[in-house]
Design a protein around this motif. Sequence first.
Motif, short mmCIF file in Angstrom:
data_model
loop_
_atom_site.label_atom_id
_atom_site.label_comp_id
_atom_site.label_asym_id
_atom_site.label_seq_id
_atom_site.Cartn_x
_atom_site.Cartn_y
_atom_site.Cartn_z
N LEU A 109 0.68 -1.29 0.03
CA LEU A 109 0.07 -0.02 0.10
C LEU A 109 0.97 1.29 0.10
N THR A 110 0.39 2.47 -0.64
CA THR A 110 1.36 3.49 -0.78
C THR A 110 0.91 4.21 0.50
N VAL A 111 1.56 5.51 0.63
CA VAL A 111 1.27 6.16 1.60
C VAL A 111 -0.08 6.85 1.81
N GLU A 112 -0.63 7.21 0.68
CA GLU A 112 -1.80 7.82 0.26
C GLU A 112 -2.76 6.71 0.82
N GLN A 113 -2.57 5.38 0.29
CA GLN A 113 -3.48 4.54 0.33
C GLN A 113 -3.60 4.00 1.96
N ASN A 114 -2.63 4.04 2.53
CA ASN A 114 -2.63 3.63 4.19
C ASN A 114 -3.33 4.68 4.79
N ALA A 136 0.39 16.59 3.52
CA ALA A 136 1.19 18.08 3.49
C ALA A 136 1.71 18.57 4.84
N ASP A 137 1.04 18.28 5.89
CA ASP A 137 1.05 18.66 7.19
C ASP A 137 2.61 18.00 7.70
N LEU A 138 2.59 16.52 7.29
CA LEU A 138 3.61 15.75 7.66
C LEU A 138 4.75 15.95 6.84
N ALA A 139 4.76 16.26 5.69
CA ALA A 139 5.82 16.44 4.70
C ALA A 139 5.95 15.19 3.80
N LEU A 140 4.76 14.57 3.56
CA LEU A 140 4.82 13.47 3.08
C LEU A 140 4.07 13.38 1.58
N SER A 141 3.71 14.57 1.10
CA SER A 141 3.11 14.61 -0.15
C SER A 141 4.13 14.29 -1.21
N GLN A 142 5.56 14.34 -1.16
CA GLN A 142 6.13 14.21 -2.28
C GLN A 142 6.63 12.31 -2.37
N VAL A 143 6.17 11.83 -1.18
CA VAL A 143 6.14 10.49 -1.22
C VAL A 143 4.79 9.84 -1.07
N THR A 148 5.02 1.45 1.52
CA THR A 148 5.29 1.47 3.14
C THR A 148 7.01 0.74 3.08
N GLU A 149 6.98 -0.17 2.41
CA GLU A 149 8.42 -0.98 2.56
C GLU A 149 9.59 -0.07 1.95
N ASN A 150 9.24 1.05 1.36
CA ASN A 150 10.19 1.67 0.58
C ASN A 150 10.53 3.09 1.33
N LEU A 151 9.79 3.26 2.35
CA LEU A 151 9.82 4.42 3.09
C LEU A 151 11.09 4.48 4.01
N THR A 152 11.82 5.64 4.19
CA THR A 152 12.65 5.80 5.47
C THR A 152 12.19 5.63 6.49
N GLN A 153 13.06 5.50 7.58
CA GLN A 153 12.55 5.42 9.01
C GLN A 153 11.71 6.56 9.26
N SER A 154 12.11 7.79 9.00
CA SER A 154 11.45 8.85 9.39
C SER A 154 10.18 9.19 8.76
N GLU A 155 10.01 8.83 7.42
CA GLU A 155 8.73 8.70 6.78
C GLU A 155 7.74 7.82 7.30
#
Length: 643
Positions: A109-114, A136-143, A148-155
Amino acid sequence: MISSDYVLELSNVFYSGQVEPGSCMQRLLGSIKTGVILKDVSMKVHSGEVLAVLGSKGSGKKALLDVISRRVQGPTRGQILLNNHPMNLSLFQQRCGYVTHKCDLIPGLTVEQNLYYTPTKLTGYLKKSKVKQVMADLALSQVANRCTENLTQSEYRRLMIGIQLIKDPVILLLDEPTWDLDPLNTYLVVSILSNASKKYGTAIILTMEKPRSDVFPFLERVLYLCLGDVVYTGGTRQMLEYFTAIGFPCPQLENPLMYYLCLSTVDRRSRERFVESNHQIAALVEKFKIEGGAYRKGSITGPNHNLDGGLGHGNKVPLLLGRPGAWQVGWTIYSRLLVATLSIQKAGLLRLFLRLFFVPLFFFVLWLFYRDMQMFQHTFVTRTGLVLNCLCGAYFLGILNSIFLYPVFRTRYFQESQEGLYGGALFLITYNLVSIPFSFVSVAAASAILYPLIGSFDDPSQYLYFALVLWACYIFAEQQTMAILMVVKSHLSAAIFSIYITCICITLSSGILRSIKGLQQWLYYLTYATQVRYASAFLNRQTFLIPELLETLPYDLKHNCTNMNLIETAASSSSGFCRYSNGQEFLVERYSRDKTDVIFSDGILDFDMNIGITFAFALGMVVFNLFLYLIPLPAFVKAKFRE
């Protein structure tokens, strides 16, 4: 948007619970070591504020969050009020959020789908707008389109926070949100939380073990804990004034958060330092009880109350806004499961392969081995092996599919169930609505590969019965493994246990590896309680009671069993050749104890009985799992899936 001012107040909170890890047997017997974890904790936090709970490992930080969220099991006393209403489990689940230290999101699942497939009361356009705003508030729009498995730990941590913010909580608890993050990402996460608290009017309580100096401006309040005692709680800037007043000014160029954390930590480097630091911390705790009232900014006082009670006093709580309906939650969970399965990402493609192509691929390999079967005496052994492999393929591939596919959704369910979003029965229904149709298509396609070796497509109903029986076996194996996975966390242990049970059933009840008539009396009757007995009997009947096998088969192209002379016949029989005159005789040997009931309508090979009972076992296992997920499990069993 801040609709009103919320105030969370804790007064004189005590909590006793497990202080040392215990084994499974110790927990079942209730012999685990317990003690007082939180001692007379009082604090206050308003909407739009960030409060940091600071302390070393074992100081009681997580226990405090669990007490506020009503997740603790031990005895608790004191007051926890949200806008002067006692905090109970229902109130917390509806109006608050909890970001645990570890959260297992669904791969594929992508960030938006989650964010979108998190159950909330919002739907349609409003929910899509809310998702975009939170990203946008969490600075996740660009990802947004990254899995989820391709996110950095911070993301990943920010996405965990977003899943709670999407529900508009008035209180948000976070357990170590900056753990193992580099300084830049630590600053980013804390600054984002501070901005979110102001924007949404959310009171944020987070725990930190090693606070950095650059997060100091974002913390309105701090609470220092040491072994469950409060060393200081109140405004962050007033903290400097308080400690200076009692004789502990912060040296210049020192990080005040870390300096006073060290002051509140027991020094274990030597016995002398341990005793000295213990006395110093005890003095600080007593000092704050006497002189810290002004720094708490008017925290509540009053008699202790049992926190396990309801709202009490007949008060109607305006904070309770209700929950999304069961149909809405069920559709959201079903959509999430379906999207995760059909995702074009790596995890989604793997799920799709396992659900649709794994079984046909195995049956195609079987077809390569068995495609050259000929109508000689050896076909009895070959066809027996084919039936055995069909059964094993349906059972073992059903087990493996559950082992590979189910655990990630199970763990996510256990984590979300703590938030009161949905129950086990709803989760299992939605999972089966996705899994069962895929399994039918998969087994039907696999059966179409092998069925021509057994029968003819001239009668489609016989192919359909063949596919349905294998499908019922597949479903039973899936559901059996899911039942085991409910209480066993290890995938390998669950797989071994499920395969072991299935191997025993196949060995005893199939009539293939061992003749049923050769079993002891109690084992013979025990086979009636297994699905394998009926499924195997049905498949063997369909395989051996065909016109081609109702006549005596030759041994090979040169030897015809019916025309061999007596010497040849005797020699062949002693060697095991020409053993069966036809398929009916073979079935009599494998299944009948008295050779009288095999071919009759009420015998062991009865067509309607076998297919009916085979499906009854599959349906019964589905219903059993539904009831199993309604039974309250011990807290320590559920906790191992949540954390």
